[in-house]
Motif scaffolding. Sequence first.
Motif, PDB file in Angstrom:
ATOM      1  N   ALA A   9       1.082  -1.040  -0.279  1.00 40.06           N
ATOM      2  CA  ALA A   9       0.013  -0.558  -0.347  1.00 40.06           C
ATOM      3  C   ALA A   9       1.214   0.901   0.117  1.00 40.06           C
ATOM      4  O   ALA A   9       1.787   1.091   0.253  1.00 40.06           O
ATOM      5  CB  ALA A   9      -1.059   0.535   1.268  1.00 40.06           C
ATOM      6  N   ILE A  10       0.459   2.778  -0.336  1.00 41.97           N
ATOM      7  CA  ILE A  10       1.235   3.436   0.248  1.00 41.97           C
ATOM      8  C   ILE A  10       1.260   4.170   1.110  1.00 41.97           C
ATOM      9  O   ILE A  10       1.194   4.076   2.067  1.00 41.97           O
ATOM     10  CB  ILE A  10       0.402   4.608  -0.502  1.00 41.97           C
ATOM     11  CG1 ILE A  10      -0.488   4.600  -1.577  1.00 41.97           C
ATOM     12  CG2 ILE A  10       0.475   6.017  -0.186  1.00 41.97           C
ATOM     13  CD1 ILE A  10      -1.409   5.465  -2.339  1.00 41.97           C
ATOM     14  N   ALA A  11       2.858   4.415   0.982  1.00 42.47           N
ATOM     15  CA  ALA A  11       3.869   4.821   1.499  1.00 42.47           C
ATOM     16  C   ALA A  11       4.269   6.283   1.896  1.00 42.47           C
ATOM     17  O   ALA A  11       4.101   6.862   1.181  1.00 42.47           O
ATOM     18  CB  ALA A  11       5.097   3.849   1.746  1.00 42.47           C
ATOM     19  N   LEU A  12       5.184   6.561   2.921  1.00 38.86           N
ATOM     20  CA  LEU A  12       5.338   7.579   3.350  1.00 38.86           C
ATOM     21  C   LEU A  12       6.101   8.273   2.052  1.00 38.86           C
ATOM     22  O   LEU A  12       6.602   7.453   1.626  1.00 38.86           O
ATOM     23  CB  LEU A  12       6.127   7.800   4.884  1.00 38.86           C
ATOM     24  CG  LEU A  12       6.479   8.853   5.520  1.00 38.86           C
ATOM     25  CD1 LEU A  12       5.279   9.821   5.251  1.00 38.86           C
ATOM     26  CD2 LEU A  12       7.341   9.049   6.201  1.00 38.86           C
ATOM     27  N   ASP A  13       5.943   9.368   1.767  1.00 38.49           N
ATOM     28  CA  ASP A  13       6.987  10.247   1.134  1.00 38.49           C
ATOM     29  C   ASP A  13       8.469   9.536   1.172  1.00 38.49           C
ATOM     30  O   ASP A  13       8.561  10.100   2.229  1.00 38.49           O
ATOM     31  CB  ASP A  13       6.481  11.020   0.424  1.00 38.49           C
ATOM     32  CG  ASP A  13       7.345  12.397  -0.615  1.00 38.49           C
ATOM     33  OD1 ASP A  13       7.263  11.447  -2.111  1.00 38.49           O
ATOM     34  OD2 ASP A  13       8.310  12.730  -0.306  1.00 38.49           O
ATOM     35  N   ARG A  14       8.807   9.610  -0.114  1.00 37.52           N
ATOM     36  CA  ARG A  14      10.548   9.432  -0.077  1.00 37.52           C
ATOM     37  C   ARG A  14      11.392   9.616   0.385  1.00 37.52           C
ATOM     38  O   ARG A  14      12.106  10.562   1.549  1.00 37.52           O
ATOM     39  CB  ARG A  14      10.996   9.134  -1.358  1.00 37.52           C
ATOM     40  CG  ARG A  14      11.464   6.898  -1.503  1.00 37.52           C
ATOM     41  CD  ARG A  14      11.789   7.370  -3.017  1.00 37.52           C
ATOM     42  NE  ARG A  14      11.430   5.594  -3.759  1.00 37.52           N
ATOM     43  CZ  ARG A  14      10.837   5.467  -3.957  1.00 37.52           C
ATOM     44  NH1 ARG A  14       9.763   5.763  -5.240  1.00 37.52           N
ATOM     45  NH2 ARG A  14      11.191   3.614  -4.213  1.00 37.52           N
ATOM     46  N   ASP A  15      10.813  11.919   0.353  1.00 38.50           N
ATOM     47  CA  ASP A  15      11.058  12.596   0.559  1.00 38.50           C
ATOM     48  C   ASP A  15      11.521  13.293   1.915  1.00 38.50           C
ATOM     49  O   ASP A  15      11.973  13.631   2.843  1.00 38.50           O
ATOM     50  CB  ASP A  15      11.092  13.998  -0.933  1.00 38.50           C
ATOM     51  CG  ASP A  15      12.098  13.672  -1.896  1.00 38.50           C
ATOM     52  OD1 ASP A  15      13.198  13.399  -1.610  1.00 38.50           O
ATOM     53  OD2 ASP A  15      10.928  14.223  -2.238  1.00 38.50           O
ATOM     54  N   GLU A  16      10.015  12.306   2.139  1.00 36.53           N
ATOM     55  CA  GLU A  16       9.489  13.337   3.940  1.00 36.53           C
ATOM     56  C   GLU A  16      10.202  12.219   4.339  1.00 36.53           C
ATOM     57  O   GLU A  16      10.431  12.513   5.594  1.00 36.53           O
ATOM     58  CB  GLU A  16       8.087  13.144   3.700  1.00 36.53           C
ATOM     59  CG  GLU A  16       7.682  13.331   5.002  1.00 36.53           C
ATOM     60  CD  GLU A  16       7.539  14.926   5.784  1.00 36.53           C
ATOM     61  OE1 GLU A  16       7.755  15.063   7.120  1.00 36.53           O
ATOM     62  OE2 GLU A  16       8.236  15.471   4.694  1.00 36.53           O
ATOM     63  N   ALA A  17       9.848  10.992   4.409  1.00 35.19           N
ATOM     64  CA  ALA A  17      11.081  10.332   5.185  1.00 35.19           C
ATOM     65  C   ALA A  17      12.580  10.269   5.670  1.00 35.19           C
ATOM     66  O   ALA A  17      12.747  10.192   6.300  1.00 35.19           O
ATOM     67  CB  ALA A  17      10.928   8.591   4.455  1.00 35.19           C
ATOM     68  N   ARG A  25      14.250   1.882   3.706  1.00 34.82           N
ATOM     69  CA  ARG A  25      13.775   0.425   3.753  1.00 34.82           C
ATOM     70  C   ARG A  25      13.069   0.261   4.925  1.00 34.82           C
ATOM     71  O   ARG A  25      11.484  -0.262   5.105  1.00 34.82           O
ATOM     72  CB  ARG A  25      14.698  -0.464   4.625  1.00 34.82           C
ATOM     73  CG  ARG A  25      15.643  -0.760   3.461  1.00 34.82           C
ATOM     74  CD  ARG A  25      17.129  -1.772   4.312  1.00 34.82           C
ATOM     75  NE  ARG A  25      16.425  -3.431   4.989  1.00 34.82           N
ATOM     76  CZ  ARG A  25      16.347  -3.908   4.111  1.00 34.82           C
ATOM     77  NH1 ARG A  25      16.948  -3.900   3.088  1.00 34.82           N
ATOM     78  NH2 ARG A  25      15.784  -5.857   4.620  1.00 34.82           N
ATOM     79  N   GLU A  26      13.048   1.735   5.594  1.00 37.71           N
ATOM     80  CA  GLU A  26      12.091   2.018   6.767  1.00 37.71           C
ATOM     81  C   GLU A  26      10.760   2.444   6.621  1.00 37.71           C
ATOM     82  O   GLU A  26       9.505   2.984   8.069  1.00 37.71           O
ATOM     83  CB  GLU A  26      12.854   2.401   7.677  1.00 37.71           C
ATOM     84  CG  GLU A  26      13.938   2.106   8.363  1.00 37.71           C
ATOM     85  CD  GLU A  26      15.157   3.589   8.984  1.00 37.71           C
ATOM     86  OE1 GLU A  26      15.345   2.583  10.885  1.00 37.71           O
ATOM     87  OE2 GLU A  26      14.822   4.422   8.645  1.00 37.71           O
ATOM     88  N   ARG A  27      10.087   3.375   5.757  1.00 37.62           N
ATOM     89  CA  ARG A  27       9.110   4.242   5.422  1.00 37.62           C
ATOM     90  C   ARG A  27       7.894   2.988   5.380  1.00 37.62           C
ATOM     91  O   ARG A  27       7.557   2.014   5.484  1.00 37.62           O
ATOM     92  CB  ARG A  27       9.139   4.140   3.733  1.00 37.62           C
ATOM     93  CG  ARG A  27      10.082   5.347   3.141  1.00 37.62           C
ATOM     94  CD  ARG A  27      10.568   5.953   2.240  1.00 37.62           C
ATOM     95  NE  ARG A  27       9.820   4.729   1.522  1.00 37.62           N
ATOM     96  CZ  ARG A  27       9.017   5.311   0.181  1.00 37.62           C
ATOM     97  NH1 ARG A  27       7.824   5.727   0.170  1.00 37.62           N
ATOM     98  NH2 ARG A  27       9.175   4.379  -0.884  1.00 37.62           N
ATOM     99  N   PRO A  28       6.943   4.200   6.437  1.00 41.97           N
ATOM    100  CA  PRO A  28       5.592   3.102   6.954  1.00 41.97           C
ATOM    101  C   PRO A  28       4.767   3.367   5.796  1.00 41.97           C
ATOM    102  O   PRO A  28       4.420   4.280   5.000  1.00 41.97           O
ATOM    103  CB  PRO A  28       5.578   3.706   8.048  1.00 41.97           C
ATOM    104  CG  PRO A  28       6.381   5.129   8.015  1.00 41.97           C
ATOM    105  CD  PRO A  28       7.336   4.638   7.205  1.00 41.97           C
ATOM    106  N   LEU A  29       3.726   2.543   5.866  1.00 46.40           N
ATOM    107  CA  LEU A  29       2.570   2.657   5.516  1.00 46.40           C
ATOM    108  C   LEU A  29       1.588   4.204   5.831  1.00 46.40           C
ATOM    109  O   LEU A  29       1.960   4.467   7.564  1.00 46.40           O
ATOM    110  CB  LEU A  29       1.330   2.068   5.298  1.00 46.40           C
ATOM    111  CG  LEU A  29       1.347   0.591   5.090  1.00 46.40           C
ATOM    112  CD1 LEU A  29       0.418  -0.654   4.859  1.00 46.40           C
ATOM    113  CD2 LEU A  29       1.911   0.574   3.494  1.00 46.40           C
TER     114      LEU A  29
END
Length: 166
Positions: A9-17, A25-29
């Motif tokens: 499912a959609i994860a936190l934006d790469r730039d925001e992460a 690897r750690e980006r959450p939904l």
Amino acid sequence: MDVILVRHAIALDRDEAKRLGMTDRERPLTAPARSRMLRTARGLATRVPGVSLLLTSPLRRAVATAEILQKQYKALGLWETNALLPDADPTELAPLLADEPFQSTVLAVGHEPHLSCWAGWCLTGDPRGFLELRRAGACGLRFENGLGPSQARLLWLLTPAVLRQL
């Protein structure tokens, strides 16, 4: 054997992460994605009621998606595998599935373009993706004569919106 490929499912934006100090690897939904994925999982369970194995990429967003599916399917075990990582060779997944009973149904949660490449390899023998799974979308493949290149038949390809309506 039926293999159901599910894109996370959609994860936190790469730039925001990155701004928050997270690795890819750690980006959450996202919170809305979790809610929608719950409805998507219900729809998928309507379409595919019996599953014997749930495999997932070890990346956080895929594991979180798989955990939502696991709750929907209740007693289903969850197994992380590097064969579902975004940069994995598409041929790595087939040997893992070979140990499953051939009448089983397996859910595999991963990433694009890896899932499309694996589907392409299974359908045509060419690991280039010719279909694309939307985030939280799913694809059903059937293997009747063994696992490997050009051995699958496409059963269906559904967007998350359609799965939520089932």
